[in-house]
Design a protein around this motif. Structure first.
Motif, PDB file in Angstrom:
ATOM      1  N   UNK A  40      24.385  40.646   1.952  1.00  0.00           N
ATOM      2  CA  UNK A  40      23.420  40.132   2.937  1.00  0.00           C
ATOM      3  C   UNK A  40      23.782  38.702   3.395  1.00  0.00           C
ATOM      4  N   UNK A  41      24.144  37.801   2.477  1.00  0.00           N
ATOM      5  CA  UNK A  41      24.483  36.442   2.947  1.00  0.00           C
ATOM      6  C   UNK A  41      25.720  36.416   3.852  1.00  0.00           C
ATOM      7  N   UNK A  42      26.477  37.508   3.873  1.00  0.00           N
ATOM      8  CA  UNK A  42      27.692  37.523   4.692  1.00  0.00           C
ATOM      9  C   UNK A  42      27.453  38.126   6.076  1.00  0.00           C
ATOM     10  N   UNK A  43      26.197  38.448   6.386  1.00  0.00           N
ATOM     11  CA  UNK A  43      25.910  39.069   7.693  1.00  0.00           C
ATOM     12  C   UNK A  43      26.412  38.179   8.830  1.00  0.00           C
ATOM     13  N   UNK A  44      27.148  38.790   9.746  1.00  0.00           N
ATOM     14  CA  UNK A  44      27.662  38.046  10.902  1.00  0.00           C
ATOM     15  C   UNK A  44      28.942  37.283  10.606  1.00  0.00           C
ATOM     16  N   UNK A  45      29.430  37.369   9.365  1.00  0.00           N
ATOM     17  CA  UNK A  45      30.626  36.578   9.016  1.00  0.00           C
ATOM     18  C   UNK A  45      31.913  37.416   9.048  1.00  0.00           C
ATOM     19  N   UNK A  46      31.780  38.679   9.408  1.00  0.00           N
ATOM     20  CA  UNK A  46      32.985  39.520   9.428  1.00  0.00           C
ATOM     21  C   UNK A  46      33.584  39.553  10.831  1.00  0.00           C
ATOM     22  N   UNK A  47      34.884  39.689  10.894  1.00  0.00           N
ATOM     23  CA  UNK A  47      35.550  39.802  12.196  1.00  0.00           C
ATOM     24  C   UNK A  47      35.134  41.108  12.893  1.00  0.00           C
ATOM     25  N   UNK A  48      35.338  41.147  14.211  1.00  0.00           N
ATOM     26  CA  UNK A  48      34.860  42.303  14.991  1.00  0.00           C
ATOM     27  C   UNK A  48      35.488  43.631  14.583  1.00  0.00           C
ATOM     28  N   UNK A  49      36.686  43.566  14.006  1.00  0.00           N
ATOM     29  CA  UNK A  49      37.330  44.832  13.631  1.00  0.00           C
ATOM     30  C   UNK A  49      37.152  45.162  12.143  1.00  0.00           C
ATOM     31  N   UNK A  50      36.086  44.607  11.569  1.00  0.00           N
ATOM     32  CA  UNK A  50      35.724  44.987  10.193  1.00  0.00           C
ATOM     33  C   UNK A  50      34.430  45.777  10.262  1.00  0.00           C
ATOM     34  N   UNK A  51      34.367  46.863   9.500  1.00  0.00           N
ATOM     35  CA  UNK A  51      33.113  47.607   9.381  1.00  0.00           C
ATOM     36  C   UNK A  51      32.816  47.741   7.890  1.00  0.00           C
ATOM     37  N   UNK A  52      31.602  47.400   7.518  1.00  0.00           N
ATOM     38  CA  UNK A  52      31.247  47.441   6.088  1.00  0.00           C
ATOM     39  C   UNK A  52      30.743  48.844   5.765  1.00  0.00           C
ATOM     40  N   UNK A  53      31.408  49.476   4.824  1.00  0.00           N
ATOM     41  CA  UNK A  53      31.087  50.876   4.503  1.00  0.00           C
ATOM     42  C   UNK A  53      30.084  50.925   3.348  1.00  0.00           C
ATOM     43  N   UNK A  54      28.913  51.476   3.637  1.00  0.00           N
ATOM     44  CA  UNK A  54      27.799  51.448   2.689  1.00  0.00           C
ATOM     45  C   UNK A  54      27.433  52.872   2.283  1.00  0.00           C
ATOM     46  N   UNK A 100      19.065  47.914   6.407  1.00  0.00           N
ATOM     47  CA  UNK A 100      18.054  47.155   7.141  1.00  0.00           C
ATOM     48  C   UNK A 100      18.291  45.656   7.080  1.00  0.00           C
ATOM     49  N   UNK A 101      19.466  45.262   6.585  1.00  0.00           N
ATOM     50  CA  UNK A 101      19.598  43.843   6.253  1.00  0.00           C
ATOM     51  C   UNK A 101      20.761  43.121   6.935  1.00  0.00           C
ATOM     52  N   UNK A 102      21.572  43.846   7.715  1.00  0.00           N
ATOM     53  CA  UNK A 102      22.745  43.177   8.292  1.00  0.00           C
ATOM     54  C   UNK A 102      22.836  43.449   9.795  1.00  0.00           C
ATOM     55  N   UNK A 103      21.899  42.916  10.568  1.00  0.00           N
ATOM     56  CA  UNK A 103      21.864  43.253  11.993  1.00  0.00           C
ATOM     57  C   UNK A 103      23.099  42.828  12.773  1.00  0.00           C
ATOM     58  N   UNK A 104      23.857  41.877  12.225  1.00  0.00           N
ATOM     59  CA  UNK A 104      25.032  41.385  12.974  1.00  0.00           C
ATOM     60  C   UNK A 104      26.355  41.878  12.402  1.00  0.00           C
ATOM     61  N   UNK A 105      26.277  42.928  11.626  1.00  0.00           N
ATOM     62  CA  UNK A 105      27.495  43.460  10.996  1.00  0.00           C
ATOM     63  C   UNK A 105      27.545  44.968  11.214  1.00  0.00           C
ATOM     64  N   UNK A 106      28.705  45.484  11.633  1.00  0.00           N
ATOM     65  CA  UNK A 106      28.789  46.945  11.749  1.00  0.00           C
ATOM     66  C   UNK A 106      28.703  47.580  10.364  1.00  0.00           C
ATOM     67  N   UNK A 107      27.863  48.606  10.237  1.00  0.00           N
ATOM     68  CA  UNK A 107      27.718  49.284   8.951  1.00  0.00           C
ATOM     69  C   UNK A 107      28.145  50.733   9.119  1.00  0.00           C
TER      70      UNK A 107
END
Ligand code: BDP
Length: 726
Positions: A363-377, A395-402
């Motif tokens: 969660x603290x890393x939301x928005x800190x990933x480059x555009x071509x990273x997708x976090x697999x959950x 529900x916790x990373x609105x600025x990160x692709x999941x």
């Protein structure tokens, strides 16, 4: 042909004549691409009439493959070989391609269907009626062709078509947990289909059929090796093998991806460190990416399991997950590759509920990933349990692709002996409301990027495929591969529709088969929850192998691998208190979700013991005590398997004898195992509740100790020479 084989053939033919078509053997290899003969004669005549001529300029490898598939399918289903034509014969022609290829017919394909969408339409071209399959790209044409064939497979009319479809997600990927020695982690369908030893020299027909099957449901990516990765996969020797697979997949619009080990620069490159901020490490990965793309120009990218279950990662160097992912993303960016970075992290040295750990780290890393990273959950916070609440990260990373990660291989759902149709599990998670952007912020909408259009989107399924003749070990496990593709394409499709299509394509269009079998498929996951882990119990299976019941496990390598850590049964009650009085994991959800699951008035029974520790006498909404309810579910679960196998017995003769008999036998195994789960768990929990089991229920055949001492040798899915027992 020798005299014996001739004699054998005659006997076989006599046998077939005697017993009818159901005696034909079918080992399930063809999956849902059976292309059964159309049984209804009027329909077959109508189909043939409308498909007498084909205009299908096949310029590229992809279009050639699509044309071959179309002609093969039509031939098998209708004994039809349409005549190649240049002009349209009114009402009798099918015309296929992209606008560029079909220039002389001036066909329009809207941009809105994108590069992978397609149209299937009955239309007038120059006053002549025809069927048009068109797309903006060759891949779109492939998808169009498979979906057109599907219409015939499920015996739909093709006289008034108006279909326009496109995928709702960009990356629709199968993750193979296949090792280079051909064992498959958590694989229950034989060894790996990738024969690394014979690659790149030998291209097994299986690779082609695998790609066809994937394309038929819109899967466009494949990670071919285990997330617990071997650095060797990045060596030139293996990259040549990967290249050979990529060449096969490309024809069907599938990109290849690799799981990479974070310490590869050390293990393979001889560097002293794998620190993601070290310039030499960055260079090593950038060079490696260049090298990979020199072999595979359309390589998809990397999947990474880092700092999880002993895997190396950026935290080993005091860096964050974002530091690690972004460094790899930098290396891939010039080539348009992506990084799928897994959020499956937990650490037994962290003195907090395992449920909360991924959220706490990511969660603290939301928005800190480059555009071509997708976090697999993973779909749930623990680990692919029979039922989990949705993962709070959705529900916790609105600025990160999941990227959603589902598990098709049935690690916790009875391996490949239990019939469990997973589409209802997918739907349950995807339709859950995170409330993050107000009511209606379902997990599906979050991962589709509905609330943040800039994000890349995707869904992954841990493959259930192996070298077994029928690919997935259980004929019905194929449905999970199929349903995954369909769900990743469009998560609004209902599990019932998907099951209906799959049954008709895989077995038969006979309503007397489809209707009862679909019914038990839709119920099957709930049945398994009932006999394994009802009312929100989780992680109570055998240690390591994850096979069979193990609610008593309390001496695994680490506390968070023990069943007792999760069910917390004692004389006062059972369940994990994750409310404010307990671990407070519920605080990781939006207030609406938290409130619903926190209150005993509104928390659904399905999730009860995920979030609450309750006394054995707690009164359930049914009026039963918690203990009686638990027992009721365990018995209902095992009973439902009995009912399912009774229904199946009535299917004899409606499908081929081989698959009928295989499923029948598997159901008996499933029933025995369901009874084992039931009796072992009920007897174990009774040692705490000290309450009786109603006398109307059949008694356990064995005492608790019998179950506790059961040993299972060489359980599949754990690899190597490891013969771990429960
Ligand atoms: C667990 C499996 C383990 C996997 C791990 C993962 O037991 O074999 O390596 O997940 O997803 O479910 O990385």
């Amino acid at each position: 042909m020798g005299k014996y084989s001739l004699k054998y053939l005659c006997v076989l033919m006599l046998l077939l004549l005697k017993t009818g078509s159901s005696a034909f053997a079918d080992n399930g290899y063809k999956l849902w691409l059976e292309y059964n003969k159309v049984g209804n004669p009027q329909l077959a005549v109508a189909y043939r009439q409308q498909l007498s001529y084909v205009i299908f300029p096949a310029a590229s490898d992809r279009l050639k493959a699509a044309k071959f598939e179309l002609l093969t399918g039509l031939d098998e289903m209708l004994t039809l070989k349409p005549v190649d034509a240049k002009s349209i014969t009114n009402g009798q022609t099918i015309i296929i391609g992209t606008p560029q290829l079909l220039k002389s017919f001036s066909i329009a394909v809207p941009d809105s269907i994108g590069g992978e969408g397609y149209l299937i339409k009955t239309t007038l071209i120059g006053q002549k009626k025809c069927i048009l399959i068109a797309a903006n790209s060759d891949v779109g044409v492939i998808y169009g062709v498979f979906n057109f064939l599907k219409l015939i497979q499920i015996n739909q009319s093709i006289s008034k078509l108006n279909i326009s479809d496109h995928p709702r997600m960009m990356y629709r990927v199968l993750d193979h947990w296949d090792n280079l020695n051909r064992t498959v982690e958590r694989g229950y369908a034989g060894s790996s289909i990738w024969n690394w030893h014979k690659l790149p020299g030998v291209i097994d027909q299986r690779y082609i059929d695998y790609a066809r099957a994937n394309a038929s449901v819109g899967i466009n990516g494949s990670v071919v090796n285990n997330v617990n990765a071997d650095a060797l996969i990045l060596s030139p020797q293996y990259l040549l093998k990967v290249q050979a697979l990529a060449n096969v997949f490309r024809t069907y619009g599938i990109k290849i991806y690799l799981s990479v080990k974070f310490s590869s620069p050390v293990e393979l490159g001889g560097l002293k460190t794998a620190d993601p901020l070290d310039p030499a490490v960055k260079k090593w990965w950038a060079d490696k990416a260049d090298e990979i793309y020199s072999y595979i120009p359309d390589f998809g990218g990397f999947l990474v399991k880092a700092n999880s279950e002993g895997q190396p990662g950026p935290q080993s160097y005091g860096r964050t997950h974002a530091d690690g992912a972004n460094m790899l993303a930098d290396a891939l960016e010039p080539h348009h590759g992506i990084v799928m970075w897994r959020a499956f992290v937990y650490d037994n040295k962290v003195p907090d509920d395992r449920f909360k750990q991924a959220y706490n780290e990511f969660k603290p890393l939301d928005g800190k990933f480059k555009d071509n990273v997708i976090v697999q959950v993973k779909n749930g916070p623990i680990d692919f349990q029979p039922r989990e609440p949705f993962h709070p990260l959705f529900g916790a990373m609105p600025n990160t692709p999941l990227m959603m990660e589902f598990q098709l291989t049935q690690e916790y759902l009875g391996f490949s002996t239990h019939l469990v149709y997973e589409a209802p599990l997918f739907a349950e998670c995807l339709q859950s409301d995170t409330y993050t952007h107000g009511k209606g912020s379902t997990v599906a909408r979050v991962i589709k990027g509905d609330f943040n259009k800039k994000l890349i989107t995707g869904m992954a399924g841990v493959a259930n495929i192996g070298a077994d003749l029928n690919w997935c070990g259980h004929p019905f496990a194929q449905a999970n591969w199929y349903a995954f593709g369909r769900t990743a394409w469009n998560s609004d499709q209902s599990p019932a529709v998907i099951a209906d299509d799959w049954l008709r394509m895989t077995f038969t269009d006979d309503e007397n088969f489809v209707s009862p079998v679909k019914k038990f498929m839709l119920q099957s996951r709930e049945n398994t929850v009932n006999y394994m882990a009802p009312l929100g119990l989780h992680h109570i299976m055998g240690v390591s192998t994850h096979y069979g019941p193990g609610p008593w496990v309390d001496n695994a390598g680490r506390p968070d691998w023990n069943a007792t850590y999760y069910h917390k049964a004692d004389s006062s009650g059972i369940g994990f208190d994750r409310t404010g009085t307990g671990s407070n994991a519920l605080a990781q959800y939006a207030p609406e979700v938290k409130a619903r699951w926190e209150s005993l008035q509104t928390c659904p029974d399905e999730y009860l013991l995920w979030f609450h520790h309750l006394s054995w006498t707690y009164k359930m909404s049914s009026g039963r005590s918690l203990w009686d309810e638990l027992v009721y579910h365990y018995y209902a679960g095992a009973e439902s398997v009995k009912q399912m196998s009774r229904t199946w017995e009535k299917m004899e003769g409606k499908i081929d004898a081989e698959r009928f008999s295989e499923v029948k036998q598997l159901m008996q195994v499933q029933l025995n195992e369901a009874i084992t789960w039931r009796d072992a768990c009920v007897l174990y929990f009774q040692t705490f509740s000290k309450m009786p089991i109603e006398t109307t229920y059949p008694k356990s055949q064995h005492p608790l100790d019998y179950y506790r001492n059961m040993k299972f040798y060489y359980v599949p899915g754990i690899g190597g020479n490891n013969y771990m027992t429960n």
